[in-house]
Design an enzyme around this catalytic site. Sequence first.
Site, PDB file in Angstrom:
ATOM      1  N   GLU A   1       6.545 -27.866  31.396  1.00 41.40           N
ATOM      2  CA  GLU A   1       7.318 -26.986  32.256  1.00 41.40           C
ATOM      3  C   GLU A   1       6.853 -25.566  31.941  1.00 41.40           C
ATOM      4  O   GLU A   1       6.839 -25.168  30.771  1.00 41.40           O
ATOM      5  CB  GLU A   1       8.815 -27.133  31.949  1.00 41.40           C
TER       6      GLU A   1
ATOM      7  N   ARG B   1       8.891 -36.850  18.727  1.00 41.72           N
ATOM      8  CA  ARG B   1       8.282 -35.529  18.843  1.00 41.72           C
ATOM      9  C   ARG B   1       7.877 -35.025  17.463  1.00 41.72           C
ATOM     10  O   ARG B   1       8.418 -35.444  16.448  1.00 41.72           O
ATOM     11  CB  ARG B   1       9.209 -34.562  19.555  1.00 41.72           C
TER      12      ARG B   1
ATOM     13  N   LYS C   1      10.885 -24.204  22.719  1.00 38.42           N
ATOM     14  CA  LYS C   1      10.470 -23.045  23.520  1.00 38.42           C
ATOM     15  C   LYS C   1      11.602 -22.028  23.652  1.00 38.42           C
ATOM     16  O   LYS C   1      11.359 -20.828  23.648  1.00 38.42           O
ATOM     17  CB  LYS C   1      10.008 -23.503  24.906  1.00 38.42           C
TER      18      LYS C   1
HETATM   19  P1  ATP Z   1      10.760 -27.529  24.254  1.00 39.43           P
HETATM   20  O1  ATP Z   1      11.842 -28.422  23.734  1.00 39.43           O
HETATM   21  O2  ATP Z   1       9.985 -26.810  23.229  1.00 39.43           O
HETATM   22  O3  ATP Z   1      11.198 -26.648  25.375  1.00 39.43           O
HETATM   23  P2  ATP Z   1       9.859 -29.393  26.173  1.00 39.43           P
HETATM   24  O4  ATP Z   1       9.832 -30.826  25.836  1.00 39.43           O
HETATM   25  O5  ATP Z   1      10.969 -28.975  27.021  1.00 39.43           O
HETATM   26  O6  ATP Z   1       9.707 -28.542  24.854  1.00 39.43           O
HETATM   27  P3  ATP Z   1       7.790 -29.506  28.117  1.00 39.43           P
HETATM   28  O7  ATP Z   1       7.037 -28.399  28.713  1.00 39.43           O
HETATM   29  O8  ATP Z   1       8.733 -30.264  28.975  1.00 39.43           O
HETATM   30  O9  ATP Z   1       8.537 -28.913  26.856  1.00 39.43           O
HETATM   31  O10 ATP Z   1       6.814 -30.496  27.366  1.00 39.43           O
HETATM   32  C1  ATP Z   1       5.665 -31.033  27.936  1.00 39.43           C
HETATM   33  C2  ATP Z   1       5.334 -32.321  27.230  1.00 39.43           C
HETATM   34  O11 ATP Z   1       5.144 -32.094  25.834  1.00 39.43           O
HETATM   35  C3  ATP Z   1       6.455 -33.321  27.368  1.00 39.43           C
HETATM   36  O12 ATP Z   1       5.882 -34.578  27.660  1.00 39.43           O
HETATM   37  C4  ATP Z   1       7.115 -33.307  26.025  1.00 39.43           C
HETATM   38  O13 ATP Z   1       7.686 -34.530  25.749  1.00 39.43           O
HETATM   39  C5  ATP Z   1       5.956 -32.965  25.093  1.00 39.43           C
HETATM   40  N1  ATP Z   1       6.457 -32.301  23.898  1.00 39.43           N
HETATM   41  C6  ATP Z   1       7.226 -31.195  23.826  1.00 39.43           C
HETATM   42  N2  ATP Z   1       7.526 -30.888  22.560  1.00 39.43           N
HETATM   43  C7  ATP Z   1       6.925 -31.825  21.785  1.00 39.43           C
HETATM   44  C8  ATP Z   1       6.853 -32.072  20.379  1.00 39.43           C
HETATM   45  N3  ATP Z   1       7.480 -31.291  19.505  1.00 39.43           N
HETATM   46  N4  ATP Z   1       6.127 -33.130  19.951  1.00 39.43           N
HETATM   47  C9  ATP Z   1       5.489 -33.918  20.826  1.00 39.43           C
HETATM   48  N5  ATP Z   1       5.516 -33.745  22.152  1.00 39.43           N
HETATM   49  C10 ATP Z   1       6.224 -32.723  22.642  1.00 39.43           C
HETATM   50 MG    MG Z   2      10.923 -30.686  28.766  1.00 32.03          MG
END
Ligand code: ATP
Ligand code: MG
Length: 566
Positions: free
Chosen positions: A39, A264, A274
């Site tokens: 995102e 994760r 984020k």
């Molecule tokens: P945040 O919680 O930091 O906002 P998010 O999951 O909302 O992260 P996205 O942009 O939706 O961020 O993530 C893109 C991809 O990266 C998704 O498939 C998510 O599952 C994966 N991802 C995000 N954070 C991690 C992590 N700490 N370890 C592994 N994969 C991750």
């Molecule tokens: Mg997400």
Amino acid sequence: MVDADKKVNVPPNFIRNIIIEDLERGKNEGRVHTRFPPEPNGYLHIGHAKSICLNFGLAHEFEGLCNLRFDDTNPLKEEEEYIRAIQEDVRWLEFDWEDRLFFASDYFDQLYEWAILLIKKGKAYVDDLNADEIREYRGTLTKPGKESPYRNRSVEENLDLFERMKAGEFKNGEKVLRAKIDMNSGNLNMRDPVMYRILHAPHPRIGDEWCIYPMYDWAHGQSDSIEGITHSICTLEFEDHRPLYDWFIRELDVHAPQQIEFARLDLTYTLLSKRKLLKLVQDKHVDGWDDPRMPTISGIRRRGYTPAAIRDFCERIGVAKSNSVVEISLLEHCLRENLNKTAPRVMAVLRPLKVVLTNYPADQVEELDAENNPEDPAMGKRKIPFCRELYIEQSDFMEDPPKKYFRLAPGREVRLKHAYIIKCEKVLKDPQSGEVTELHCSFDPDTRSGSSGEDRKVKGTLHWVSAPHAIQTEIRLYDHLFKSPDPNDVPEGEDFLSNLNPDSLEILNGMVEPSLQNAESGMRFQFLRHGYFCVDNKFSRPGKPVFNRTVSLRDSWARIQKNQNG
Ligand code: ATP
Ligand code: MG
């Protein structure tokens, strides 16, 4: 895809096994198609690198494809800047989505049509409850939900209202479109989730075409389906959303990607959210998303990390089904292993102490040979100037040393790396403070490195630079951004900000050997006896490099492993 020699080897793991089984059964016509779906509401961090390596790595291994798709469903939080930065970061990790760059916003028309299809099937309705009421009616894990009074509107009324929502007749929050599933479901995600909300806000990519926006849960799975994704790999928190994604796919009767959840990445001394990283940026606790202390890809790139080290790390941590916290020292270990082979070794003095060689001719300058990397003779040699006035490290001299101190002290000898043995004859001090300001030493002309006199052994070898030739530079030392292994571990009523490490940045005025004068942004070096350093891409000027310490030489991961092995 990455070059063969750079490819990520995905070691055996449960996701890989699922894919192998699917291929054996001939599922998806033998295709493997994954995607990385960020995102664009912030910069990528090292946790995303895990997902990137996994998705692109699996596609590579099974000769499949991996898309880059932006899940850009929330115009209030998303920005063009993030879209650009994310692409730069994925490319820097040396993965290639080829011509498959997509956006959920590409599918807004299709999603709208599918919403109408669900309304016509009696599977979606327009609700007038506001956000608080919807939350209230949803119930909890122990309390069943309550149906909205608007739940049983006729198909015609729903179609009419939904069209008018799209046409902009209503204000933000006045109405939503919800899926009609089950207000008594044990899974809260199934209690009539919201599919569309009204948001009179322009979208960073497609402008003000829409004033209703699909919710992430409605857009995500359908976007995967449209792209023909075979394996939708995501993190564990989406496990409870899977029944909803499956429900949408079934009701629409479209291609069904298989969702697989993994744990994760969580790292000690590091925040990988984020939202929290954005807070650090907005409140100026750090110097932007690419501050070298940030766990963002752009931050660690600026700090001096290499793509190879990050991929190696992602390989070693593996992929599991339950959450755990990885030691940051493992990441640093991967980096040292990589830089040890690739970074040229040079000499830099971080806290200079002047040394005058009283028996060395005042107008003489020798050009000494210095190897660039003993690990790799092919990296060659360079010349370094040696003369009467030098700098050594303040910590390499002690007036009254303890027993095991093998560096310089009054009357003691040390070898200067690539040069001669010197002996400390006299210590000059500031009369007021008593601080040591200068050492007078003699050098032994028969001990030059590379000559037969090299054989004379002394216990200590010091790095140094020639005082008139050295370049004065800013050197920035970094420590963990947070004091505690778990930055979220704070007393009640406080937040992660109280765990910020006030000493995470130390700026020094050092002296580096003249060969570094024209080092370009991003170039990496080992400063002998100190660690790995990288030319900063923001503060450096031509002829005036600023260095970031990437990582010190001390390897606490190696020590942990040694202790574990007895
Ligand atoms: P945040 O919680 O930091 O906002 P998010 O999951 O909302 O992260 P996205 O942009 O939706 O961020 O993530 C893109 C991809 O990266 C998704 O498939 C998510 O599952 C994966 N991802 C995000 N954070 C991690 C992590 N700490 N370890 C592994 N994969 C991750
Ligand atoms: Mg997400």
